[in-house]
Structures are given as C-alpha cells and as structure tokens.
Design an enzyme around this catalytic site. Structure first.
Site, PDB file in Angstrom:
ATOM      1  N   PHE A  11     -21.600  19.635   1.171  1.00 33.53           N
ATOM      2  CA  PHE A  11     -22.570  19.271   0.115  1.00 33.53           C
ATOM      3  C   PHE A  11     -22.030  19.746  -1.271  1.00 33.53           C
ATOM      4  O   PHE A  11     -22.630  20.172  -2.232  1.00 33.53           O
ATOM      5  CB  PHE A  11     -23.834  19.853   0.351  1.00 33.53           C
ATOM      6  CG  PHE A  11     -25.021  19.195  -0.499  1.00 33.53           C
ATOM      7  CD1 PHE A  11     -25.053  17.629  -0.488  1.00 33.53           C
ATOM      8  CD2 PHE A  11     -26.127  19.790  -0.837  1.00 33.53           C
ATOM      9  CE1 PHE A  11     -25.985  16.775  -1.043  1.00 33.53           C
ATOM     10  CE2 PHE A  11     -27.190  18.974  -1.662  1.00 33.53           C
ATOM     11  CZ  PHE A  11     -26.997  17.240  -1.596  1.00 33.53           C
ATOM     12  N   LYS A 127      -9.613  12.580   3.575  1.00 33.92           N
ATOM     13  CA  LYS A 127      -8.007  12.143   3.925  1.00 33.92           C
ATOM     14  C   LYS A 127      -7.336  12.497   5.215  1.00 33.92           C
ATOM     15  O   LYS A 127      -6.818  12.098   5.979  1.00 33.92           O
ATOM     16  CB  LYS A 127      -7.153  12.074   2.722  1.00 33.92           C
ATOM     17  CG  LYS A 127      -7.799  11.226   1.658  1.00 33.92           C
ATOM     18  CD  LYS A 127      -6.817  11.619   0.470  1.00 33.92           C
ATOM     19  CE  LYS A 127      -7.172  12.837  -0.172  1.00 33.92           C
ATOM     20  NZ  LYS A 127      -7.984  13.081  -1.505  1.00 33.92           N
ATOM     21  N   GLU A 151     -13.657   4.269   3.720  1.00 30.75           N
ATOM     22  CA  GLU A 151     -13.153   3.354   2.628  1.00 30.75           C
ATOM     23  C   GLU A 151     -12.634   4.315   1.562  1.00 30.75           C
ATOM     24  O   GLU A 151     -11.663   4.226   0.556  1.00 30.75           O
ATOM     25  CB  GLU A 151     -14.171   2.500   2.083  1.00 30.75           C
ATOM     26  CG  GLU A 151     -14.079   1.515   0.972  1.00 30.75           C
ATOM     27  CD  GLU A 151     -12.824   0.840   1.094  1.00 30.75           C
ATOM     28  OE1 GLU A 151     -12.863  -0.341   1.904  1.00 30.75           O
ATOM     29  OE2 GLU A 151     -11.703   0.874   0.474  1.00 30.75           O
ATOM     30  N   VAL A 154      -9.103   6.160   0.207  1.00 34.40           N
ATOM     31  CA  VAL A 154      -8.361   5.596  -0.754  1.00 34.40           C
ATOM     32  C   VAL A 154      -8.973   5.004  -1.850  1.00 34.40           C
ATOM     33  O   VAL A 154      -9.746   4.014  -1.659  1.00 34.40           O
ATOM     34  CB  VAL A 154      -7.134   4.532  -0.062  1.00 34.40           C
ATOM     35  CG1 VAL A 154      -6.376   3.880  -1.159  1.00 34.40           C
ATOM     36  CG2 VAL A 154      -6.560   5.207   1.200  1.00 34.40           C
ATOM     37  N   GLY A 208     -12.129  17.409 -13.225  1.00 37.66           N
ATOM     38  CA  GLY A 208     -12.419  17.486 -11.935  1.00 37.66           C
ATOM     39  C   GLY A 208     -11.705  16.487 -11.061  1.00 37.66           C
ATOM     40  O   GLY A 208     -12.084  16.130 -10.048  1.00 37.66           O
ATOM     41  N   GLU A 211      -6.914  18.172  -6.993  1.00 41.30           N
ATOM     42  CA  GLU A 211      -7.146  18.894  -5.865  1.00 41.30           C
ATOM     43  C   GLU A 211      -7.102  20.139  -6.148  1.00 41.30           C
ATOM     44  O   GLU A 211      -7.031  20.775  -7.210  1.00 41.30           O
ATOM     45  CB  GLU A 211      -6.233  18.675  -4.859  1.00 41.30           C
ATOM     46  CG  GLU A 211      -5.898  16.993  -4.431  1.00 41.30           C
ATOM     47  CD  GLU A 211      -7.098  16.608  -3.524  1.00 41.30           C
ATOM     48  OE1 GLU A 211      -7.399  17.161  -2.547  1.00 41.30           O
ATOM     49  OE2 GLU A 211      -7.540  15.585  -4.046  1.00 41.30           O
ATOM     50  N   ASP A 222      -1.171  14.141  -1.946  1.00 43.48           N
ATOM     51  CA  ASP A 222      -2.528  13.456  -1.861  1.00 43.48           C
ATOM     52  C   ASP A 222      -2.206  11.922  -1.696  1.00 43.48           C
ATOM     53  O   ASP A 222      -2.489  11.076  -0.973  1.00 43.48           O
ATOM     54  CB  ASP A 222      -3.146  13.737  -2.991  1.00 43.48           C
ATOM     55  CG  ASP A 222      -4.494  12.735  -3.273  1.00 43.48           C
ATOM     56  OD1 ASP A 222      -5.383  12.952  -2.481  1.00 43.48           O
ATOM     57  OD2 ASP A 222      -4.345  11.632  -4.058  1.00 43.48           O
ATOM     58  N   LYS A 226      -2.402   9.055   1.190  1.00 44.90           N
ATOM     59  CA  LYS A 226      -3.171   7.696   1.162  1.00 44.90           C
ATOM     60  C   LYS A 226      -2.016   6.542   1.796  1.00 44.90           C
ATOM     61  O   LYS A 226      -2.460   5.529   2.197  1.00 44.90           O
ATOM     62  CB  LYS A 226      -3.601   7.382  -0.283  1.00 44.90           C
ATOM     63  CG  LYS A 226      -4.553   8.499  -0.741  1.00 44.90           C
ATOM     64  CD  LYS A 226      -4.913   8.574  -2.203  1.00 44.90           C
ATOM     65  CE  LYS A 226      -6.060   9.249  -2.595  1.00 44.90           C
ATOM     66  NZ  LYS A 226      -6.120   9.863  -3.961  1.00 44.90           N
ATOM     67  N   GLY A 323     -13.745  10.937  -8.541  1.00 45.73           N
ATOM     68  CA  GLY A 323     -15.061  11.055  -9.205  1.00 45.73           C
ATOM     69  C   GLY A 323     -16.095  11.385  -8.084  1.00 45.73           C
ATOM     70  O   GLY A 323     -16.115  10.658  -7.032  1.00 45.73           O
TER      71      GLY A 323
HETATM   72  N1  HSE Z   1      -7.006  14.807  -6.507  1.00 50.49           N
HETATM   73  C1  HSE Z   1      -7.165  13.198  -6.119  1.00 50.49           C
HETATM   74  C2  HSE Z   1      -6.560  12.187  -7.339  1.00 50.49           C
HETATM   75  C3  HSE Z   1      -8.675  12.754  -5.978  1.00 50.49           C
HETATM   76  O1  HSE Z   1      -6.223  12.987  -8.498  1.00 50.49           O
HETATM   77  O2  HSE Z   1      -6.607  11.210  -7.235  1.00 50.49           O
HETATM   78  C4  HSE Z   1      -8.866  11.768  -5.183  1.00 50.49           C
HETATM   79  O3  HSE Z   1      -8.231  11.550  -3.964  1.00 50.49           O
END
Ligand code: HSE
Length: 343
Positions: A11, A127, A151, A154, A208, A211, A222, A226, A323
C-alpha cells in the site's frame, strides 16, 4: 452490477494511486461497465494488515495511509500474513503491488502463484515476477480459469502491452525500440539543456521517478526488465535478464552530449527487441538518435515505444512511464479488462 472483492499486497505509492484512481472513476465504472470494486483486505510490510469482510471506504484507506499505519482501522483481523489473506479474505482478485526485485521476483512471485492456484485473478505492476516468470504465470492462470494483468509493468498506465498484444497483433511486429525508463530520460533531457548528471538524478529522486536504488535506473536494469517483458509478452520469446545486452547512462559525459548536438542528434537510453533470423535479440544501451526520429523529441520522464510492423510500418506510442496515479490506473484498467472478458 457485478462487485469484485479485492485484496491488496502493498500500500505504497502505487497501491494508493490505485485507490485514488478507483475513487475518481467509481461512478463512471458502475455506469459504463456495470462493475464495482470493494477492497476487503490490505497487507503492507510497513503499515500492517487489515481485513474487513464488508469492505473499506476508499477515503478511510487513504487517510490511514497518510498516517503510515493501518492498525487503527476497525477490522475483523489485523494480524494476517499475505498467505492468510489470500486464503481467507474471499477476494476475487489480488492487487499485487509489493516491492520489485528483478533478481528473484520474490516475494511477489510467490504471492501471485498462491493467488492464481486458488483461481483468483491477479493484477500487478511488479516487473520482477513478470520479467522472470511470465510464461509460467500465464500458463498457471490459464490452467486455473483466471487471468493475470500486468499492463503497468511497462510504461505505467500507457497501454504499451495492450497495443502490441491486441491492436497490432496482426500487423506483424518485427522490432520494438523504446524509451522505457523515465529517470534516465529525465537526466538525459536535463543534461541536454546543460545541467549536470548528479543534480538531475537528485531531482528525479525528489520527483519520485527513480527506483529505491537508482542504480536500477541509471545502469539500465529497470529498462532491461521491461525489455524482457516486451520480448516475452509481445514477441513470444522466452529470454531472461542475462540475455539483454545492457549498458546504462553513467559513462555519458557533457562532452558526449555536446558532440551529439553538433551532429544533429540526441542521446537516449533505448531498449530494443528485434527478430534477427528468427531469433529474438534484446538490448538496452545509449543510442545517438537523429532529431527527426519520433523518439528524439520525447523529453523528461515521458516514455515512448516505436513498434516496427510488417503491415503498418512504424507506430509510435508516447505517454507517462511512471507516477503514482498513472501506475495505479494500469491496475484499474487490467481489472476492467478481466471483467469485460470473463465477467
Ligand atoms: N524508476 C522507473 C522509471 C519507474 O524511472 O521509469 C517506472 O518503472
């Protein structure tokens, strides 16, 4: 009206974004699709665990989350493990948004397996389990008459997977090239405007996007996760993280950025998946893109994918890639897709 009972694992930002998206769209969903969602249980590593069979009000959940503690919410049980929640909450679907681990996929992969084995639908933006175990989890869902939605793994809520899987299914996708990580694209855009790498990274963290360990972003892990998902889901491959030829952006200097500018180009961290002589190859690496290319003008934390197809030529999708609300929306859309297919 069909009501789905939901159990949430996690959460944090995305879980709360999901509840916000649900709150904003509740009435429309009921009117447009004849569907309602009731959250009956939540388990969060930091905030605790709550179960109320009649369901929680969305507002009370968001207020409790703002305090960082769910334990004051009136509940029938507040000491369940995730396993107990999956077995005991009577939920129709598990919303899995615990933390991502691209090396083991755990603990999320175990939660997802437990839910699917019980015939519960699963929606996730995680992921790790999808990059590592997609073929297995897909089969598990099929074998138990339920569905798994992913979904948001990615491009967050931007429908990158649905576009490739459904709308371009007959077009013959031969190659995908994408800006799949918001943090690195944000940093490169700032550097393109003369800013420093370090300052841009700090800003991406404050906003934000990054990661928890930004090495996952700047070293390309990351984006590699994807790329594996795109290869396995859209191109029927069965590749692993180690199969991705991966390089991050940490070696790019301001001199490299300026050199590209003088050539009429721009550096982007590009994830590529392509069929070469029947074999699917995948990479993540900085590429100097000509300014006329659709991906060159995608700046900031925005993501994009160009699908190169046999019948349509190139199709480019541009949209948010990270986001809270944007990723939360992906879960909602996956649930609606499940309802429309099986409900
Ligand atoms: N840290 C990732 C980015 C978050 O910057 O795209 C989304 O997966």
């Amino acid at each position: 009206m069909k009501t789905y009972k939901l159990a949430l694992v996690g959460f944090g930002n995305v879980g709360q974004g999901f509840v916000q998206a649900l709150q904003q769209k509740e009435e429309t969903l009921a009117a447009q699709f004849g569907v309602a969602f009731k959250i009956v249980a939540i388990n969060d590593m930091k905030m605790g665990s709550v179960y109320r069979p009649g369901g929680f009000l969305l507002d009370e959940l968001l207020k409790a989350a703002a305090t960082g503690d769910l334990s004051d919410l009136p509940a029938e049980a507040n000491d369940w493990t995730v396993k107990q929640m999956i077995e005991g909450a009577g939920a129709d679907a598990l919303v899995e948004v615990s933390f991502t681990d691209l090396q083991s996929g755990e603990p999320a992969a175990s939660f997802i397996r437990q839910a699917l084995e019980r015939g519960m639908h699963v929606v996730t933006t995680n992921k790790g389990p999808i990059a590592l175990f997609y073929p297995e989890l897909h089969e598990l869902a099929l074998g138990h008459g339920c569905m798994i939605g992913y979904e948001g793994t990615v491009m967050s809520g931007t429908p990158a997977l649905a576009l490739g899987q459904e709308l371009l299914a007959a077009a013959g996708v031969q190659r995908l090239q994408g800006i799949l990580n918001g943090t690195t694209n944000f940093i490169l855009s700032k550097m393109d405007g003369g800013g420093s790498y370090q300052q841009a990274l700090i800003e991406a963290q404050q906003l934000g996007y990054a990661e928890a360990d930004p090495a996952g972003d700047v070293e390309g892990f990351d984006a590699a996760g994807k790329v594996v998902i795109l290869a396995n889901v859209l191109m029927g491959a069965n590749i692993r993280m180690a199969d991705v030829d991966r390089q991050g952006i940490t070696k790019l200097t301001q001199a490299d950025i300026q050199q590209a500018q003088s050539e009429g180009k721009r550096w982007k961290l590009i994830g590529t998946v392509e069929r070469v002589n029947g074999v699917v190859k995948a990479s993540v690496r900085p590429v100097k893109i000509a300014l006329g290319h659709p991906l060159a003008s995608v700046g900031g934390a925005t993501n994009a994918i160009t699908y190169s197809t046999e019948l349509l030529g190139d199709v480019t999708l541009v949209g948010p890639g990270a986001g809270r609300l944007e990723t939360g929306y992906a879960l909602l859309n996956d649930l609606i897709a499940i309802h429309r297919k099986l409900g």
